[in-house]
Design a protein around this motif. Sequence first.
Motif, PDB file in Angstrom:
ATOM      1  N   PHE A  44     -12.069   7.133  10.641  1.00  0.00           N
ATOM      2  CA  PHE A  44     -10.716   7.607  10.788  1.00  0.00           C
ATOM      3  C   PHE A  44     -10.615   8.831   9.514  1.00  0.00           C
ATOM      4  O   PHE A  44      -9.385   9.757   9.605  1.00  0.00           O
ATOM      5  CB  PHE A  44      -9.741   6.493  10.037  1.00  0.00           C
ATOM      6  CG  PHE A  44      -9.485   5.520  11.180  1.00  0.00           C
ATOM      7  CD1 PHE A  44     -10.044   5.335  12.225  1.00  0.00           C
ATOM      8  CD2 PHE A  44      -8.907   4.300  10.541  1.00  0.00           C
ATOM      9  CE1 PHE A  44      -9.953   4.304  13.020  1.00  0.00           C
ATOM     10  CE2 PHE A  44      -8.967   3.283  11.366  1.00  0.00           C
ATOM     11  CZ  PHE A  44      -9.579   2.988  12.349  1.00  0.00           C
ATOM     12  N   CYS A  45     -11.516   9.203   8.868  1.00  0.00           N
ATOM     13  CA  CYS A  45     -11.333   9.908   7.586  1.00  0.00           C
ATOM     14  C   CYS A  45     -12.225  11.025   7.749  1.00  0.00           C
ATOM     15  O   CYS A  45     -11.808  12.540   8.018  1.00  0.00           O
ATOM     16  CB  CYS A  45     -11.517   9.078   6.310  1.00  0.00           C
ATOM     17  SG  CYS A  45     -11.273  10.208   4.814  1.00  0.00           S
ATOM     18  N   MET A  46     -13.466  10.916   7.666  1.00  0.00           N
ATOM     19  CA  MET A  46     -14.640  11.963   7.441  1.00  0.00           C
ATOM     20  C   MET A  46     -15.510  12.089   8.746  1.00  0.00           C
ATOM     21  O   MET A  46     -16.358  13.041   8.598  1.00  0.00           O
ATOM     22  CB  MET A  46     -15.380  11.951   6.289  1.00  0.00           C
ATOM     23  CG  MET A  46     -14.680  11.606   4.983  1.00  0.00           C
ATOM     24  SD  MET A  46     -13.711  13.401   4.808  1.00  0.00           S
ATOM     25  CE  MET A  46     -15.256  14.464   4.626  1.00  0.00           C
ATOM     26  N   THR A  90     -13.619  15.581   0.922  1.00  0.00           N
ATOM     27  CA  THR A  90     -13.687  14.250   1.377  1.00  0.00           C
ATOM     28  C   THR A  90     -12.458  13.372   0.730  1.00  0.00           C
ATOM     29  O   THR A  90     -12.140  13.769  -0.280  1.00  0.00           O
ATOM     30  CB  THR A  90     -15.021  13.705   0.768  1.00  0.00           C
ATOM     31  OG1 THR A  90     -16.062  14.093   1.569  1.00  0.00           O
ATOM     32  CG2 THR A  90     -15.190  11.933   0.967  1.00  0.00           C
ATOM     33  N   GLY A  91     -11.957  12.321   1.489  1.00  0.00           N
ATOM     34  CA  GLY A  91     -10.961  11.651   0.906  1.00  0.00           C
ATOM     35  C   GLY A  91     -10.968  10.403   0.000  1.00  0.00           C
ATOM     36  O   GLY A  91     -10.403  10.224  -1.008  1.00  0.00           O
ATOM     37  N   GLN A  92     -11.642   9.187   0.728  1.00  0.00           N
ATOM     38  CA  GLN A  92     -11.626   8.226  -0.034  1.00  0.00           C
ATOM     39  C   GLN A  92     -12.689   8.170  -1.279  1.00  0.00           C
ATOM     40  O   GLN A  92     -13.444   8.862  -1.207  1.00  0.00           O
ATOM     41  CB  GLN A  92     -12.002   6.717   1.047  1.00  0.00           C
ATOM     42  CG  GLN A  92     -11.042   6.660   2.086  1.00  0.00           C
ATOM     43  CD  GLN A  92     -11.544   5.640   2.978  1.00  0.00           C
ATOM     44  OE1 GLN A  92     -11.112   4.446   2.692  1.00  0.00           O
ATOM     45  NE2 GLN A  92     -12.348   5.680   3.935  1.00  0.00           N
ATOM     46  N   GLY A  93     -12.294   7.241  -2.127  1.00  0.00           N
ATOM     47  CA  GLY A  93     -13.032   7.036  -3.342  1.00  0.00           C
ATOM     48  C   GLY A  93     -14.404   7.256  -3.262  1.00  0.00           C
ATOM     49  O   GLY A  93     -15.079   8.064  -3.983  1.00  0.00           O
ATOM     50  N   GLY A 141       0.911  12.463   7.268  1.00  0.00           N
ATOM     51  CA  GLY A 141       0.074  12.792   6.249  1.00  0.00           C
ATOM     52  C   GLY A 141       0.428  11.894   5.110  1.00  0.00           C
ATOM     53  O   GLY A 141       0.763  10.750   5.222  1.00  0.00           O
ATOM     54  N   ARG A 142       0.384  12.450   3.974  1.00  0.00           N
ATOM     55  CA  ARG A 142       0.316  11.631   2.734  1.00  0.00           C
ATOM     56  C   ARG A 142       1.528  12.109   1.821  1.00  0.00           C
ATOM     57  O   ARG A 142       2.067  13.416   1.844  1.00  0.00           O
ATOM     58  CB  ARG A 142      -0.861  11.992   1.917  1.00  0.00           C
ATOM     59  CG  ARG A 142      -2.005  10.944   2.864  1.00  0.00           C
ATOM     60  CD  ARG A 142      -3.477  11.389   2.302  1.00  0.00           C
ATOM     61  NE  ARG A 142      -4.268  10.569   2.607  1.00  0.00           N
ATOM     62  CZ  ARG A 142      -4.840  10.423   4.079  1.00  0.00           C
ATOM     63  NH1 ARG A 142      -4.628  11.212   4.848  1.00  0.00           N
ATOM     64  NH2 ARG A 142      -5.660   9.447   4.332  1.00  0.00           N
ATOM     65  N   VAL A 143       1.921  11.345   0.916  1.00  0.00           N
ATOM     66  CA  VAL A 143       2.667  11.729  -0.373  1.00  0.00           C
ATOM     67  C   VAL A 143       1.767  11.517  -1.729  1.00  0.00           C
ATOM     68  O   VAL A 143       0.690  10.575  -1.496  1.00  0.00           O
ATOM     69  CB  VAL A 143       4.098  11.287  -0.520  1.00  0.00           C
ATOM     70  CG1 VAL A 143       4.865  11.611   0.724  1.00  0.00           C
ATOM     71  CG2 VAL A 143       4.103   9.711  -0.679  1.00  0.00           C
ATOM     72  N   TYR A 147      -1.341   5.666  -1.855  1.00  0.00           N
ATOM     73  CA  TYR A 147      -2.488   5.800  -1.425  1.00  0.00           C
ATOM     74  C   TYR A 147      -2.799   4.990  -0.227  1.00  0.00           C
ATOM     75  O   TYR A 147      -2.382   3.873   0.031  1.00  0.00           O
ATOM     76  CB  TYR A 147      -3.509   5.169  -2.491  1.00  0.00           C
ATOM     77  CG  TYR A 147      -4.843   5.397  -2.264  1.00  0.00           C
ATOM     78  CD1 TYR A 147      -5.433   6.807  -2.357  1.00  0.00           C
ATOM     79  CD2 TYR A 147      -5.661   4.629  -1.903  1.00  0.00           C
ATOM     80  CE1 TYR A 147      -6.713   6.992  -1.936  1.00  0.00           C
ATOM     81  CE2 TYR A 147      -7.081   4.922  -1.816  1.00  0.00           C
ATOM     82  CZ  TYR A 147      -7.628   6.180  -1.687  1.00  0.00           C
ATOM     83  OH  TYR A 147      -8.991   6.436  -1.499  1.00  0.00           O
ATOM     84  N   GLN A 148      -3.002   5.554   0.882  1.00  0.00           N
ATOM     85  CA  GLN A 148      -3.222   5.241   2.224  1.00  0.00           C
ATOM     86  C   GLN A 148      -2.451   4.078   2.813  1.00  0.00           C
ATOM     87  O   GLN A 148      -1.260   4.386   2.639  1.00  0.00           O
ATOM     88  CB  GLN A 148      -4.696   4.496   2.077  1.00  0.00           C
ATOM     89  CG  GLN A 148      -5.605   5.199   1.272  1.00  0.00           C
ATOM     90  CD  GLN A 148      -6.470   6.013   1.956  1.00  0.00           C
ATOM     91  OE1 GLN A 148      -5.970   6.955   2.498  1.00  0.00           O
ATOM     92  NE2 GLN A 148      -7.596   5.970   2.185  1.00  0.00           N
ATOM     93  N   SER A 149      -2.585   2.870   3.201  1.00  0.00           N
ATOM     94  CA  SER A 149      -2.060   1.968   3.656  1.00  0.00           C
ATOM     95  C   SER A 149      -0.776   1.384   2.690  1.00  0.00           C
ATOM     96  O   SER A 149       0.032   0.781   3.125  1.00  0.00           O
ATOM     97  CB  SER A 149      -2.700   0.708   4.271  1.00  0.00           C
ATOM     98  OG  SER A 149      -3.199   0.045   3.146  1.00  0.00           O
TER      99      SER A 149
HETATM  100 MO   LIG Z   1      -9.295   9.204   4.277  1.00  0.00          MO
END
Ligand SMILES: [Mo]
Length: 724
Positions: free
Chosen positions: A132-134, A336-339, A591-593, A597-599
């Motif tokens: 879903f991310c990269m 890249t997004g996640q940790g 998107g995000r604020v 974080y994520q869900s």
């Molecule tokens: Mo992501």
Amino acid sequence: MSTVSTHCPYCALQCAQALTPGPTGVEVTGRQFPTNRGGLCQKGWTSASVLRAPDRLTAPLVRGVDGELAETTWEVALDLVAERLRAMRAEHGADAVAVFGGGGLTNEKAYQLGKFARVALGTANIDYNGRFCMSSAAAAANRSLGIDRGLPFPLTDVGGAQAVLLLGSNLAETMPPAVAHLAGARAAGGLVVVDPRVSATASLTDDGQGLHLQPVPGTDLCVLLGLLHVVLAEGLDDTAYVSERTTGVDDTRRLAATWWPERVEQVSGVPAALLRETARLLAAASPARGGSGAYVLTGRGVEQSSQGTATVNAAINLALALGLPGRVGSGWGAVTGQGNGQGGREHGQKSDQLPGYRMVDDPGARAHVAGVWGVDPATLPGKGRPAVELLDSLGREGGPRALLVHGANLRVSAPNARHVAARLDALDLLVVCDVVPSETALRADVVLPVLQWAEEEGTMTSLEGRVLRRRKAIDPPPGPRSELEVWRELAARLEAPGTWDTDAALVFDELARASAGGRADYGGLSHARLDAEPDLFWPCPATDGTPHPGTPRLFLDGFPTPDGRARFVPVDDRGPAEDVRAGAPAHLVTGRVLQHYQSGAQTRRVDELVAASPGAFVEIHPRLADLHGIGAGDLVRLTSVRGSVAAPARVTDRVRPDTVFMPFHWPGEESVNAVTNDATDPVSGMPEFKVCAVTVSRAEARRDCPGAPVPTVNVTVTTAEVPA
Ligand SMILES: [Mo]
Ligand SMILES: Nc1nc2c(c(=O)[nH]1)N[C@H]1C(S)=C(S)[C@@H](COP(=O)(O)OP(=O)(O)OC[C@H]3O[C@@H](n4cnc5c(=O)[nH]c(N)nc54)[C@H](O)[C@@H]3O)O[C@H]1N2
Ligand SMILES: Nc1nc2c(c(=O)[nH]1)N[C@H]1C(S)=C(S)[C@@H](COP(=O)(O)OP(=O)(O)OC[C@H]3O[C@@H](n4cnc5c(=O)[nH]c(N)nc54)[C@H](O)[C@@H]3O)O[C@H]1N2
Ligand code: SF4
């Protein structure tokens, strides 16, 4: 315990932290490191709260005959899971059990999860939330550059650039400390942000610090083709670089020729003059024209699209034409997004991959990895289904009947989430490993409580490909176990071959051997070496003599393709899977604020973050709001062919009049993923999170949306950093 040096539990910037346990909890401070320079965002400095979440999972839970989850012992829970998996495999075959991983898992866990799926379960059906991310950026980089490392250069390099083209990334909210690395480009007036909203990041271009291109959502591919058109038509390309270091420019040139700026303006709404100005600004910054460097960077805004791979390839094509990749101080990259979004996609949780970024259908790769695992290569399953397809197949005829989830909250974060929830409910067995009772865990048959972040050892690979040590700072509460231990226990009960270490340093050593010779080669790394040298980038192969120094910058001497050249990949625009139309006239982008974080499974449990950002909202332009009689704070209902959602309006001219924006961090009635499109990119399998067509209306009553009320505010530049 004394102060421990580690990194933030959240995003891929992996800001350096110092954790000091005390009587009232763990104190978090920013630590000097090249990427964050001592800074942390609000999520980072409140991160220790999750360690003390009042509803932290501490005992395994099993759903009883009364339909309720009840606490049980580890022995009972593990025996039950193993027994059910064994029975299912015997009756329906190994692929009846599926696994879903996460880009937040450490390298050790991502590796062991892939091995567990292939060796202990024997299933082909493993994929993860990085799909879903990269996945679009990864697919495009592999096609063009022969390797997928989000940023093929250290982030600090960007600081010296004269121009940065940032497409679909809201860094100022998603990685606030990274904004410091845009200072050089801003000072030179060279930051160009492409976003349908005046995001916090787009605001960084104010006051002559750069340009904001505000396209119709989903039209970035045209914008990129238009920029390439100008570069080629005006002779701004680096012809020496193109002829020496690339192949295939002719087909790309033919396609770009059809996207003259006035045509792009018609489709995207970005003025032709602004496109020309952007192309010239980038070219002037390129090394071929004596500039101090230019970068083209992509984020989820352009990648989470049914043509995400093509769009990223268009971005790489532009960078290649300007002669940027493989030159110090210039380049293309995906943020890249996640940790551990980077490491998480290198070690085998992806349906088509084995450790070291090897492909599961490559006989040589299978033989190497099977050798490390001590199994016959013929027993390793082949390619499984990518995430969206996998989730859609759950509980169906011929599809998986059991799913093990490690590090994802699918009921909130998956596209077309109501449909995904129904597929999860159709399973015979859902097992969720988590640290908190996420929305997905609460509907599972078995919940296994695991260790988090500061409670265990491991490694993470940052957005730059830098391999970092995550260290234990505190003892976990009694009850939760390490996932490495969970897999060992299940592997033993399933009588799986091979070794199942629970010491992260030993698992890393095995990972290093499995990755050796692969594209993401960690062969020369170990926990001990990373403790001594916190600045190592992969590839870092094993050597007989002097240790390999690691590879901060890729492509300096060539591209890892068969002929050593980068490939122009000819791409053209197909438009988003779903276009606005009568009956669904507005574009919805998500998107995000900054605060969540994520869900939201973790950050919705942190008081300071909830206070600052209590619930979902819809950004809507005053003209669109007026049309529907919507005032600030009124509930707006957004409806697509898949579902509907309601949240309070933030009336603001910072979004296009034809577009509404909603963040995805909240569950239930406030979950925008009830509406989003699960159409996927044909190359990467990435779902189209970012753009779909919706009807906008004023919701009737507050009960339509139980979320906390949000006042009308303009989005402010929230680069909340604290100094070291
Ligand atoms: Mo992501
Ligand atoms: N605060 C916070 N930070 C995070 C995360 C988080 O959840 N919260 N998650 C982490 C993860 S996993 C990721 S992947 C990254 C994501 O980081 P980003 O990619 O920066 O985040 P998003 O907010 O998803 O999307 C970025 C921007 O894309 C824009 N956009 C939407 N549609 C389009 C379009 O069609 N074209 C263009 N050009 N832009 C569009 C949105 O308006 C938004 O401003 O953030 C990481 N950091
Ligand atoms: N509409 C819309 N939807 C999106 C996006 C978007 O932009 N718009 N972005 C997408 C993107 S880029 C991403 S990355 C996904 C992310 O979405 P999710 O996959 O749902 O990510 P998280 O919320 O981080 O979920 C991680 C879960 O794992 C738990 N966890 C944390 N550490 C560990 C661990 O070590 N082991 C285990 N077993 N569990 C752990 C957390 O408590 C949490 O419940 O969302 C996607 N969904
Ligand atoms: S930007 Fe914030 S969330 Fe991301 S690593 Fe840094 S402190 Fe953590």
